[in-house]
Design a protein around this motif. Sequence first.
Motif, PDB file in Angstrom:
ATOM      1  N   GLU A  84      -0.724   7.243 -13.860  1.00 14.84           N
ATOM      2  CA  GLU A  84       0.021   7.148 -12.610  1.00 14.84           C
ATOM      3  C   GLU A  84      -0.558   6.070 -11.698  1.00 14.84           C
ATOM      4  O   GLU A  84       0.176   5.267 -11.116  1.00 14.84           O
ATOM      5  CB  GLU A  84       0.000   8.505 -11.904  1.00 14.84           C
ATOM      6  N   CYS A  85      -1.863   6.006 -11.604  1.00  9.11           N
ATOM      7  CA  CYS A  85      -2.517   5.008 -10.761  1.00  9.11           C
ATOM      8  C   CYS A  85      -2.319   3.604 -11.345  1.00  9.11           C
ATOM      9  O   CYS A  85      -2.079   2.651 -10.603  1.00  9.11           O
ATOM     10  CB  CYS A  85      -4.003   5.325 -10.607  1.00  9.11           C
ATOM     11  N   ASN A  86      -2.410   3.478 -12.664  1.00  9.55           N
ATOM     12  CA  ASN A  86      -2.168   2.170 -13.298  1.00  9.55           C
ATOM     13  C   ASN A  86      -0.762   1.675 -12.978  1.00  9.55           C
ATOM     14  O   ASN A  86      -0.556   0.490 -12.709  1.00  9.55           O
ATOM     15  CB  ASN A  86      -2.380   2.255 -14.806  1.00  9.55           C
ATOM     16  N   GLU A  87       0.206   2.582 -12.995  1.00  6.77           N
ATOM     17  CA  GLU A  87       1.579   2.206 -12.665  1.00  6.77           C
ATOM     18  C   GLU A  87       1.713   1.813 -11.198  1.00  6.77           C
ATOM     19  O   GLU A  87       2.418   0.863 -10.863  1.00  6.77           O
ATOM     20  CB  GLU A  87       2.537   3.349 -13.011  1.00  6.77           C
ATOM     21  N   GLU A  88       1.016   2.530 -10.333  1.00  5.42           N
ATOM     22  CA  GLU A  88       1.042   2.195  -8.903  1.00  5.42           C
ATOM     23  C   GLU A  88       0.473   0.796  -8.657  1.00  5.42           C
ATOM     24  O   GLU A  88       1.000   0.042  -7.832  1.00  5.42           O
ATOM     25  CB  GLU A  88       0.259   3.221  -8.081  1.00  5.42           C
ATOM     26  N   VAL A  89      -0.594   0.467  -9.370  1.00  8.46           N
ATOM     27  CA  VAL A  89      -1.197  -0.870  -9.217  1.00  8.46           C
ATOM     28  C   VAL A  89      -0.197  -1.937  -9.648  1.00  8.46           C
ATOM     29  O   VAL A  89      -0.010  -2.950  -8.960  1.00  8.46           O
ATOM     30  CB  VAL A  89      -2.518  -0.984 -10.011  1.00  8.46           C
ATOM     31  N   MET A  90       0.464  -1.714 -10.776  1.00  6.70           N
ATOM     32  CA  MET A  90       1.471  -2.677 -11.244  1.00  6.70           C
ATOM     33  C   MET A  90       2.593  -2.811 -10.207  1.00  6.70           C
ATOM     34  O   MET A  90       3.056  -3.922  -9.938  1.00  6.70           O
ATOM     35  CB  MET A  90       2.066  -2.226 -12.579  1.00  6.70           C
ATOM     36  N   GLU A  91       3.026  -1.694  -9.635  1.00  2.85           N
ATOM     37  CA  GLU A  91       4.085  -1.743  -8.630  1.00  2.85           C
ATOM     38  C   GLU A  91       3.647  -2.484  -7.381  1.00  2.85           C
ATOM     39  O   GLU A  91       4.428  -3.218  -6.785  1.00  2.85           O
ATOM     40  CB  GLU A  91       4.545  -0.329  -8.265  1.00  2.85           C
ATOM     41  N   GLU A  92       2.384  -2.318  -6.992  1.00  3.57           N
ATOM     42  CA  GLU A  92       1.928  -3.062  -5.816  1.00  3.57           C
ATOM     43  C   GLU A  92       1.868  -4.556  -6.110  1.00  3.57           C
ATOM     44  O   GLU A  92       2.283  -5.368  -5.293  1.00  3.57           O
ATOM     45  CB  GLU A  92       0.563  -2.582  -5.331  1.00  3.57           C
ATOM     46  N   ILE A  93       1.386  -4.909  -7.280  1.00  6.17           N
ATOM     47  CA  ILE A  93       1.278  -6.330  -7.618  1.00  6.17           C
ATOM     48  C   ILE A  93       2.662  -6.963  -7.770  1.00  6.17           C
ATOM     49  O   ILE A  93       2.909  -8.057  -7.278  1.00  6.17           O
ATOM     50  CB  ILE A  93       0.425  -6.521  -8.891  1.00  6.17           C
ATOM     51  N   LEU A  94       3.573  -6.260  -8.417  1.00  2.00           N
ATOM     52  CA  LEU A  94       4.886  -6.842  -8.706  1.00  2.00           C
ATOM     53  C   LEU A  94       5.914  -6.610  -7.595  1.00  2.00           C
ATOM     54  O   LEU A  94       6.795  -7.452  -7.399  1.00  2.00           O
ATOM     55  CB  LEU A  94       5.435  -6.276 -10.015  1.00  2.00           C
ATOM     56  N   GLN A  95       5.818  -5.477  -6.908  1.00  2.00           N
ATOM     57  CA  GLN A  95       6.880  -5.123  -5.963  1.00  2.00           C
ATOM     58  C   GLN A  95       6.370  -4.886  -4.541  1.00  2.00           C
ATOM     59  O   GLN A  95       7.128  -4.407  -3.693  1.00  2.00           O
ATOM     60  CB  GLN A  95       7.593  -3.853  -6.453  1.00  2.00           C
ATOM     61  N   ASN A  96       5.120  -5.174  -4.274  1.00  3.64           N
ATOM     62  CA  ASN A  96       4.527  -5.012  -2.940  1.00  3.64           C
ATOM     63  C   ASN A  96       4.619  -3.582  -2.408  1.00  3.64           C
ATOM     64  O   ASN A  96       4.750  -3.374  -1.208  1.00  3.64           O
ATOM     65  CB  ASN A  96       5.159  -5.994  -1.940  1.00  3.64           C
ATOM     66  N   ARG A  97       4.557  -2.595  -3.293  1.00  2.94           N
ATOM     67  CA  ARG A  97       4.494  -1.191  -2.879  1.00  2.94           C
ATOM     68  C   ARG A  97       3.027  -0.791  -2.844  1.00  2.94           C
ATOM     69  O   ARG A  97       2.326  -0.920  -3.838  1.00  2.94           O
ATOM     70  CB  ARG A  97       5.223  -0.301  -3.881  1.00  2.94           C
ATOM     71  N   ASN A  98       2.569  -0.293  -1.728  1.00  4.63           N
ATOM     72  CA  ASN A  98       1.157   0.071  -1.605  1.00  4.63           C
ATOM     73  C   ASN A  98       0.808   1.252  -2.503  1.00  4.63           C
ATOM     74  O   ASN A  98       1.590   2.198  -2.620  1.00  4.63           O
ATOM     75  CB  ASN A  98       0.813   0.415  -0.160  1.00  4.63           C
ATOM     76  N   VAL A  99      -0.369   1.170  -3.111  1.00  2.00           N
ATOM     77  CA  VAL A  99      -0.847   2.295  -3.898  1.00  2.00           C
ATOM     78  C   VAL A  99      -1.233   3.424  -2.947  1.00  2.00           C
ATOM     79  O   VAL A  99      -1.552   3.184  -1.779  1.00  2.00           O
ATOM     80  CB  VAL A  99      -2.041   1.910  -4.811  1.00  2.00           C
ATOM     81  N   SER A 100      -1.211   4.647  -3.454  1.00  2.00           N
ATOM     82  CA  SER A 100      -1.543   5.812  -2.636  1.00  2.00           C
ATOM     83  C   SER A 100      -3.044   5.835  -2.317  1.00  2.00           C
ATOM     84  O   SER A 100      -3.842   5.155  -2.962  1.00  2.00           O
ATOM     85  CB  SER A 100      -1.152   7.083  -3.379  1.00  2.00           C
ATOM     86  N   ASP A 101      -3.394   6.634  -1.331  1.00  2.00           N
ATOM     87  CA  ASP A 101      -4.809   6.785  -0.966  1.00  2.00           C
ATOM     88  C   ASP A 101      -5.602   7.365  -2.138  1.00  2.00           C
ATOM     89  O   ASP A 101      -6.742   6.965  -2.386  1.00  2.00           O
ATOM     90  CB  ASP A 101      -4.956   7.690   0.261  1.00  2.00           C
ATOM     91  N   ARG A 102      -4.996   8.297  -2.844  1.00  2.00           N
ATOM     92  CA  ARG A 102      -5.654   8.910  -4.012  1.00  2.00           C
ATOM     93  C   ARG A 102      -5.942   7.850  -5.081  1.00  2.00           C
ATOM     94  O   ARG A 102      -7.024   7.823  -5.667  1.00  2.00           O
ATOM     95  CB  ARG A 102      -4.762  10.011  -4.572  1.00  2.00           C
TER      96      ARG A 102
END
Length: 159
Positions: A84-102
Amino acid sequence: MEMIKVVLFMGCLLSTILISSANPNLATKSDDDDETWIIDPSTDLNMVFAESPTSREYNEDVLNKESSEHFDYLLNCSEKRGRECNEEVMEEILQNRNVSDRCCEKIVSVGKDCHVGIANVMFKNYHVRRFASRSVFKASKVWNRCYAQSDAAHTPYSG
């Protein structure tokens, strides 16, 4: 004014047609050379051109170039961070969505080398490699933001 544009366009079009019809086809023999061809007519073109690897073959080749120790290290880091965190990182890099605090906590806990290394390997993937030029910059940006909001950044150094 419109008439001038039409006349200029027609003049350019006529010039292009005249120039292109004045030049012979480049695949035929030249007037200067007796029997010189740009492409030998007896050449089997299916044998000359190499086939491109499939995306799967490309990805396997890229991963095989990584040292096994480095790959195992990144795999271990990736598992600690979680899918889940790996996907969040990809989304932040590609789509400028911030990763969660967790996720930020997990990023900081595995360390910067792990975080940037995973991003580098992820962006060697055939389907996202076109974004690789910004991946290192964005991965560092994610790290800096997560580190700044973590407890580690606020703990005084007792060196």
